[in-house]
Design a protein around this motif. Structure first.
Motif, mmCIF file in Angstrom:
data_model
loop_
_atom_site.group_PDB
_atom_site.id
_atom_site.type_symbol
_atom_site.label_atom_id
_atom_site.label_comp_id
_atom_site.label_asym_id
_atom_site.label_seq_id
_atom_site.Cartn_x
_atom_site.Cartn_y
_atom_site.Cartn_z
ATOM 1 N N ILE A 112 0.843 -1.205 0.000
ATOM 2 C CA ILE A 112 0.000 0.000 0.000
ATOM 3 C C ILE A 112 0.874 1.248 0.000
ATOM 4 C CG2 ILE A 112 -1.793 1.276 1.258
ATOM 5 C CD1 ILE A 112 -2.688 -1.507 2.376
ATOM 6 N N ASP A 113 1.980 1.205 0.762
ATOM 7 C CA ASP A 113 2.919 2.345 0.780
ATOM 8 C C ASP A 113 3.438 2.651 -0.630
ATOM 9 O OD1 ASP A 113 3.271 3.715 3.150
ATOM 10 O OD2 ASP A 113 4.447 2.113 4.047
ATOM 11 N N SER A 114 3.739 1.580 -1.385
ATOM 12 C CA SER A 114 4.219 1.767 -2.762
ATOM 13 C C SER A 114 3.142 2.423 -3.614
ATOM 14 C CB SER A 114 4.603 0.412 -3.366
ATOM 15 O OG SER A 114 5.635 -0.187 -2.633
ATOM 16 N N LEU A 115 1.900 1.988 -3.426
ATOM 17 C CA LEU A 115 0.787 2.566 -4.186
ATOM 18 C C LEU A 115 0.544 4.022 -3.800
ATOM 19 C CD1 LEU A 115 -1.614 -0.499 -4.057
ATOM 20 C CD2 LEU A 115 -0.551 0.438 -6.103
ATOM 21 N N ILE A 116 0.712 4.335 -2.533
ATOM 22 C CA ILE A 116 0.551 5.726 -2.070
ATOM 23 C C ILE A 116 1.576 6.626 -2.756
ATOM 24 C CG2 ILE A 116 0.848 7.263 -0.075
ATOM 25 C CD1 ILE A 116 -0.410 5.026 1.652
ATOM 26 N N SER A 117 2.801 6.131 -2.879
ATOM 27 C CA SER A 117 3.853 6.911 -3.553
ATOM 28 C C SER A 117 3.470 7.213 -4.999
ATOM 29 C CB SER A 117 5.181 6.143 -3.530
ATOM 30 O OG SER A 117 5.610 5.946 -2.202
ATOM 31 N N ILE A 118 2.879 6.219 -5.649
ATOM 32 C CA ILE A 118 2.445 6.418 -7.035
ATOM 33 C C ILE A 118 1.296 7.421 -7.093
ATOM 34 C CG2 ILE A 118 1.433 5.278 -9.051
ATOM 35 C CD1 ILE A 118 2.921 2.702 -8.018
ATOM 36 N N CYS A 119 0.343 7.282 -6.183
ATOM 37 C CA CYS A 119 -0.786 8.223 -6.115
ATOM 38 C C CYS A 119 -0.275 9.647 -5.910
ATOM 39 C CB CYS A 119 -1.732 7.840 -4.972
ATOM 40 S SG CYS A 119 -2.597 6.282 -5.222
ATOM 41 N N HIS A 120 0.702 9.788 -5.029
ATOM 42 C CA HIS A 120 1.268 11.108 -4.743
ATOM 43 C C HIS A 120 1.964 11.677 -5.989
ATOM 44 C CE1 HIS A 120 2.908 14.336 -2.294
ATOM 45 N NE2 HIS A 120 4.091 14.093 -2.831
ATOM 46 N N GLN A 121 2.658 10.799 -6.702
ATOM 47 C CA GLN A 121 3.379 11.215 -7.905
ATOM 48 C C GLN A 121 2.421 11.806 -8.946
ATOM 49 O OE1 GLN A 121 5.575 8.018 -9.704
ATOM 50 N NE2 GLN A 121 5.877 9.118 -11.623
ATOM 51 N N TYR A 122 1.226 11.199 -9.070
ATOM 52 C CA TYR A 122 0.255 11.656 -10.063
ATOM 53 C C TYR A 122 -0.746 12.667 -9.504
ATOM 54 C CZ TYR A 122 1.944 8.104 -13.276
ATOM 55 O OH TYR A 122 2.731 7.361 -14.107
ATOM 56 N N GLY A 123 -0.578 13.036 -8.246
ATOM 57 C CA GLY A 123 -1.476 14.020 -7.640
ATOM 58 C C GLY A 123 -2.861 13.484 -7.350
ATOM 59 N N TYR A 124 -2.978 12.162 -7.130
ATOM 60 C CA TYR A 124 -4.271 11.543 -6.820
ATOM 61 C C TYR A 124 -4.504 11.601 -5.306
ATOM 62 C CZ TYR A 124 -4.019 9.565 -11.575
ATOM 63 O OH TYR A 124 -3.938 9.399 -12.921
ATOM 64 N N ARG A 125 -5.041 12.706 -4.838
ATOM 65 C CA ARG A 125 -5.172 12.944 -3.395
ATOM 66 C C ARG A 125 -6.163 11.975 -2.730
ATOM 67 N NH1 ARG A 125 -3.316 18.056 -1.875
ATOM 68 N NH2 ARG A 125 -4.890 18.243 -0.229
ATOM 69 N N GLU A 159 -4.555 8.606 -2.402
ATOM 70 C CA GLU A 159 -3.556 8.657 -1.320
ATOM 71 C C GLU A 159 -4.250 8.535 0.042
ATOM 72 O OE1 GLU A 159 0.262 11.514 -0.168
ATOM 73 O OE2 GLU A 159 -0.956 11.987 -1.928
ATOM 74 N N THR A 160 -5.382 9.225 0.172
ATOM 75 C CA THR A 160 -6.158 9.164 1.422
ATOM 76 C C THR A 160 -6.639 7.746 1.694
ATOM 77 O OG1 THR A 160 -6.916 11.435 1.096
ATOM 78 C CG2 THR A 160 -8.165 10.087 2.641
ATOM 79 N N PHE A 161 -7.181 7.077 0.668
ATOM 80 C CA PHE A 161 -7.650 5.691 0.832
ATOM 81 C C PHE A 161 -6.507 4.781 1.275
ATOM 82 C CE2 PHE A 161 -11.224 6.888 -2.075
ATOM 83 C CZ PHE A 161 -12.257 6.521 -1.220
ATOM 84 N N GLY A 162 -5.318 5.008 0.730
ATOM 85 C CA GLY A 162 -4.167 4.194 1.102
ATOM 86 C C GLY A 162 -3.835 4.328 2.578
ATOM 87 N N TYR A 163 -3.751 5.570 3.064
ATOM 88 C CA TYR A 163 -3.447 5.790 4.480
ATOM 89 C C TYR A 163 -4.535 5.213 5.382
ATOM 90 C CZ TYR A 163 0.410 8.929 3.267
ATOM 91 O OH TYR A 163 1.594 9.439 2.803
ATOM 92 N N LEU A 164 -5.793 5.336 4.955
ATOM 93 C CA LEU A 164 -6.902 4.805 5.761
ATOM 94 C C LEU A 164 -6.836 3.283 5.851
ATOM 95 C CD1 LEU A 164 -9.837 7.084 4.550
ATOM 96 C CD2 LEU A 164 -8.905 6.987 6.860
ATOM 97 N N LYS A 165 -6.473 2.650 4.736
ATOM 98 C CA LYS A 165 -6.390 1.185 4.770
ATOM 99 C C LYS A 165 -5.256 0.728 5.688
ATOM 100 C CE LYS A 165 -7.172 -2.946 2.252
ATOM 101 N NZ LYS A 165 -7.950 -3.481 1.127
#
Length: 475
Positions: free
Chosen positions: A48-61, A64-70
């Motif tokens: 999930i941390d890896s996916l959050i980094s990708i979300c952050h890279q593309y500005g998918y806020r 990113e929130t869903f990742g931290y919540l999970k």
């Protein structure tokens, strides 16, 4: 191994510039949702941390929130409340939520924070968090069943059984409605669908508690059928737990023990949350007490005590963190208020200086203004400040020279001691609580207590700022 290879290939496709063009936020969210929750641990958190980094890279806020919540929810499941709070706090620190944030992310944030506060015994805060999203959840069966289910748990803890039963019934009906409306998309939302079967078991538990055994049996049988149909450890746990409670009621101790051992195995290996472990250990202890297994009952009694001590220490540590956070917020508000006061004071002094220059210019032209203000002696002011910082016994005498009439005005309001007038002088000079404590060699708590007592004596309203009140006294 195959899953790991597929996941690595997925991450590679995201990092590929050509493939990335077709990477949508919705696809990333689906990947996060699809990561198995029931058996999740550190390996899944890294994914999930890896996916959050990708979300952050593309500005998918939102993603990113869903990742931290999970991640927070996984830590909550594994009984690490400190890390669970940390990841929900991270969402606020990064300002990931705003008025345009996907409501699903807002909803999960509020409901998860509600669960965490409920664990700390902060039920009013937990209810308030649910209330904040209740109106926007109306009309959506998925959100409504989750809210009612969580409300029911809080009402049950607060011994409001009628409200709890009504909420569990609503959760059960809305969960069924949600599954019907999902239709062909149920495969896509497997985790959500699995979770929606759990209110059935909790409704059975409420009927058991109210002595309605026949009603409880109907929902127990339904929940056990659901657990066989849906391959999910979390659903298996709750179905087996409430089935065991039912079998104890009807004195079928063999089946009760079988179901509790299923629960214990899941709680030890997968669901380490306080609620899951405490429930199964308590029920095993009660079962052995009823069946005469004194040694086993004593063993589980000791286990329960160890668990409670661990959770109390963990919850205390988290409460201390929350208290510290609140103190910091209050301190920031005080600093902002003092900054505003200093700014206003600076502006006022600037106006006075301009006015004095105007007077001087007028005098040079033999014009004597009749309304020139009286200006305090700067040297005297500096002496007063220095004596205050040194806690000099002559401080109050010099302060009265600097600010004549201050003591008399105070005594007109209340019969104060000399030490109390001295304390008021420190406040009038706009010293903070921390400063007064340092200069007078007392604790911050003592300064706060003195402030409180002065408010009472001087009848200062709760909403009034004591600093401003004392400043207005001489006007």
């Amino acid at each position: 191994m195959a899953k790991k290879i597929l996941f690595c290939l997925f991450l590679f496709s995201l990092s590929c510039p050509i493939c990335a063009q077709q990477t949508s936020e919705e696809n990333l969210k689906n990947v996060i949702f699809d990561i198995g929750f029931s058996t999740a641990g550190e390996a899944e958190i890294k994914k999930i941390d890896s996916l959050i980094s990708i979300c952050h890279q593309y500005g998918y806020r939102d993603c990113e929130t869903f990742g931290y919540l999970k991640i927070a929810n996984i830590y909550n499941k594994n009984n690490d409340i400190k890390k669970a709070f940390y990841y929900t706090d991270l969402i606020e620190k990064k300002n990931l939520m705003n008025p345009e944030t996907d409501f699903e992310a807002v909803f999960y944030f509020h409901t998860l924070r509600s669960v965490l506060n409920q664990k700390l015994g902060e039920r009013i805060t937990a209810l308030k968090l649910l209330d904040e999203v209740a109106n926007r959840a109306k009309g959506n069966a998925y959100f409504e069943y989750l809210l009612d289910w969580q409300y029911a748990g809080l009402y049950n803890e607060m011994n409001e059984q009628d409200k709890a039963l009504k909420a569990y019934k609503n959760a059960y009906l809305k969960a069924k409605e949600y599954r019907r409306t999902e239709g062909l998309s149920s495969r896509k939302n497997k985790n959500k669908i699995s979770n929606s079967y759990k209110p059935t078991s909790y409704l059975a538990g409420m009927y058991l508690d109210s002595g309605k055994i026949d009603s409880a049996r109907i929902y127990i049988e339904e929940s056990l059928r659901d657990a066989k149909k849906v391959n999910d450890i979390g659903l298996q746990y709750v179905a087996s737990l409430f089935a065991a409670k039912y079998y104890v009621k009807v004195k079928d101790y063999t089946k009760a023990k079988q179901n509790l051992w299923i629960c214990k195995n899941i709680a030890v290996n997968d669901y380490k949350s306080e609620n899951f472990q405490k429930a199964v250990i308590t029920d095993l202890m009660n079962l052995y007490e009823q069946t005469g297994g004194k040694d086993s009952a004593d063993y589980y009694s000791r286990q329960l005590l160890t668990l409670q001590n661990f959770n109390e220490n963990q919850n205390k540590a988290q409460r201390d963190i929350l208290d510290k956070k609140k103190l910091e917020e209050d301190s920031n508000k005080t600093r902002e208020r003092n900054t505003l006061i200093y700014l206003c004071t600076g502006l006022l002094l600037g106006f006075v200086l301009v006015y004095l220059l105007y007077i001087r210019k007028s005098r040079d032209k033999n014009i004597i203004p009749t309304d020139a203000p009286v200006v305090q002696d700067n040297d005297l002011f500096e002496q007063v400040i220095m004596m205050a910082k040194e806690n000099n016994p002559e401080f109050l005498t010099r302060f009265n020279d600097y600010c004549p009439g201050f003591s008399e005005k105070l005594l007109e309001v209340a019969d104060l001691k000399s030490s109390e007038i001295r304390f008021c002088a420190y406040l009038y000079l706009n010293f903070s609580t921390k400063d007064i404590a340092a200069y007078t060699f007392i604790s911050v708590r003592t300064v706060q207590t003195k402030k409180y007592r002065l408010r009472k004596k001087l009848n200062i309203p709760n909403e009034a700022d004591i600093y401003l009140w004392l400043t207005d006294l001489l006007k």
